[in-house]
Write an enzyme that holds these catalytic residues in place. Structure first.
Site, PDB file in Angstrom:
ATOM      1  CB  THR A  97      -0.933  -0.003   1.227  1.00 22.01           C
ATOM      2  OG1 THR A  97      -1.775  -1.162   1.178  1.00 22.01           O
ATOM      3  CG2 THR A  97      -1.800   1.251   1.253  1.00 22.01           C
ATOM      4  CB  ALA A 171      -9.508   1.051  -5.164  1.00 22.37           C
ATOM      5  CE  LYS A 172      -5.535  -1.442   2.123  1.00 19.78           C
ATOM      6  NZ  LYS A 172      -4.247  -2.156   2.121  1.00 19.78           N
ATOM      7  CB  ALA A 173      -6.549   5.772  -0.479  1.00 19.98           C
TER       8      ALA A 173
END
Length: 199
Positions: A97, A171-173
């Site tokens: 990440t 998208a991960k954030a």
């Protein structure tokens, strides 16, 4: 199809993810800074390497899963990095990440050498990594995603291509924002109940 796969970064998440790739029948070359992190993979049938460059020299797909943006830059672009061992046509899949801007920049450098990059951060925690049930948010070129999809399905149950390089990191954030707000909302609800004398 049996693929030649590398995995760099064998921590809490990376080790079980790499084991799942091995259990799926793929040849596996691994690297980690600590010998004790590599040992369980070697026992399971993987081959230990002395550097990220050496991993890339053996593999058509190279996964990375390290702590932060500078670590990804080092293992991919550093003096002993993947870039210096990867063959044209290979694919780098970063499960870390990190900053979307850094992902896009690294992807351009790799593309200049004929290497595709997918940013593929995951959600689901250590147990999801062990069980192979992670959610995987993938950014990068669609053809590279399609090539990598069987490997991604060995580590995750919910694998989604969300756009070009950097989109997986965005998208991960977003995922982390939703999780944080949910935790905050639950805490506020408990505080309200306590203030009103309700157990």
């Amino acid at each position: 199809m049996r693929e030649r796969v590398g995995y760099i970064g064998l921590g809490i998440m990376g080790r079980p993810m790499a084991l799942n790739l091995l259990r799926a029948g793929h040849e596996l070359w691994v690297f980690a800074r600590r010998a004790e992190a590599v040992a369980p993979l070697v026992t399971a049938g993987a081959t230990a390497c002395g550097s990220p460059r050496e991993v890339a020299a053996h593999a058509d797909f190279v996964f990375t899963n390290v702590s932060d943006t500078p670590d990804v830059e080092e293992v991919l672009l550093g003096p002993s990095g993947v870039l210096h061992g990867a063959r044209p046509g290979s694919v780098v899949i970063d499960n870390s990440t990190i900053l979307p801007s850094a992902t896009r920049r690294i992807a351009k450098v790799l593309q200049g050498m004929g290497v595709e990059m997918l940013d593929a951060p995951v959600s689901g925690g250590e147990q999801g990594a062990v069980d192979g049930t992670l959610s995987v948010m993938v950014g990068g070129a669609a053809p590279a995603f399609e090539r990598a999809l069987p490997l991604l399905r060995a580590i995750g149950r919910n694998v989604v291509h969300v756009g070009d390089n950097g989109a997986g990191q965005v998208a991960k954030a977003c995922n982390q924002v939703v999780i944080a707000q949910t935790v905050a909302a639950v805490a506020e609800g408990l505080l309200l109940a306590t203030a009103a004398g309700v157990d």
